[in-house]
Design an enzyme around this catalytic site. Structure first.
Site: not given
Length: 293
Positions: A161, A263
Site C-alpha cells: 500500500h 498499490e
C-alpha cells in the site's frame, strides 16, 4: 517527520549504517548510508521512508501517527495481508500491525538489505485459521525493493500500500494502469479507460489489467516515480480526498494533498500458496528525472 526519525536516540547499532531506535512504542531500524537514507518499522515489516542520495523523499509518512503498538502506521509502504480492505478485522489484515522478527541484515556498498519474518501464532490463528510463514525482503539503495513471500497452504489477498510523496494533488499523473478498472466509490466497472489518471480528490480504483511498470509524473516536484510490479494482478490508486481525510484522526487537513497511494496488489486474483510453491508479491520503486513526453 522523516528528519524526526533520524533525531531519535540510538539504542544500538546492529550493522554499519543501521541503528536501532524507537518512536513511541514502535521499534524501528534507521538507515543512514552513503547511497540512501531510510527507515523500516519492525511492526509490519513496513518501510517508512526512503530517500536515495541526491533525490527527494520517495515516500510520504504522516506526522499524526499515534506510534502505539498494534495501531496501523499511516504512510510508507504498509503490507495488507492476508486480506485487502475491510472484509474482516483488522482492516487490511493483521500483517501490518504485528511485530516481525529480523532474520538478517546486510550492508553493502550499494545500500542495505533486510529480511524480516512473521509466522502463524495463537494471535493470527484466532483471526485467520491457517499456518503460514511470511517473509519480507527489503533492499534500500538507489531503488527501494520490497518482496513478500508467503508459504503454507492458503489463499489470500494482499497489497503493498505505497504512499508516494507528491508535490500537490492534481499535479501527479499516474500511467501504466491499463484500460479496465473497478471504481469502488461508484461501484461500477470501466472497460475503456486510457490507462492514465491525474487524481484531484477522493479516488479508489482497482485497475485489473495494469502494465508491469506504473509511473507517477510529478509536475510539482519535477520528477518521475516508477513502480515495477512483480506477481501483481492489480494496481490500486487511492486518495481519501478532503472530506474523508477530515474525519481521519491521523491526517491533517492538508495531508491528503501531499500523497498518492499507488498499490501493487493481488485483489481480483488472490495469492495461492501450496506446499513447495510459495506465493509472492513485489515492487521496486525508482526515482527518475522528469522528462518531457
Amino acid at each position: 517527520m522523516n528528519e524526526n526519525l533520524f533525531a531519535l536516540p540510538v539504542l544500538d547499532q546492529p550493522a554499519p549504517s543501521v541503528t536501532r531506535r524507537r518512536i513511541g512504542e514502535i521499534p524501528i531500524l534507521v538507515v543512514d548510508h552513503p547511497r540512501v537514507r531510510g527507515a523500516v518499522s519492525l511492526q509490519g515489516a513496513q518501510v517508512l521512508t526512503w530517500q536515495p542520495v541526491g533525490g527527494a523523499p520517495g515516500l510520504w509518512l504522516g506526522e499524526r501517527n499515534a506510534w502505539t503498538a498494534g495501531t496501523a502506521i499511516r504512510g510508507g509502504v504498509p503490507l495488507c495481508w492476508p486480506w485487502f480492505g475491510a472484509v474482516a478485522k483488522p482492516s487490511h489484515g493483521f500483517a501490518r500491525v504485528l511485530d516481525w522478527d529480523l532474520v538478517s541484515l546486510d550492508t553493502t556498498e550499494e545500500g542495505v538489505e533486510l529480511v524480516l519474518r512473521l509466522e502463524a501464532s495463537d494471535v493470527t490463528r484466532a483471526l485467520w485459521p491457517h499456518e503460514f510463514t511470511l517473509t519480507t525482503r527489503i533492499t534500500l539503495g538507489a531503488t527501494c525493493s520490497i518482496e513478500v513471500e508467503a508459504t503454507g497452504e492458503h489463499r489470500s489477498t494482499a497489497a503493498l500500500h505505497t504512499y508516494l510523496a507528491i508535490g500537490a494533488l492534481g499535479e501527479a499523473e499516474v500511467s501504466g494502469l491499463g484500460k479496465h478498472y473497478r471504481d469502488n466509490l461508484l461501484a461500477v466497472d470501466v472497460d475503456d479507460a486510457g490507462g492514465e489518471v491525474t487524481p484531484t480528490g477522493h479516488i479508489e480504483r482497482v485497475y485489473t489489467e495494469p502494465e508491469e511498470v506504473s509511473s507517477v509524473r510529478d509536475g510539482a516536484l519535477g520528477h518521475v516515480l516508477e513502480l515495477a510490479h512483480r506477481e501483481a494482478s492489480d494496481v490500486v490508486v487511492w486518495n481519501p480526498g478532503a472530506e474523508l481525510a477530515a474525519g481521519m484522526a491521523d491526517l491533517t487537513d492538508d495531508d491528503h494533498r501531499r500523497f498518492l497511494c499507488v498499490e501493487t496488489g493481488r485483489v481480483s486474483t488472490p495469492l495461492e500458496s501450496e506446499p513447495g510453491r510459495p506465493a509472492r508479491l513485489a515492487v521496486t520503486l525508482s526515482l527518475l528525472p522528469h522528462t518531457t513526453p
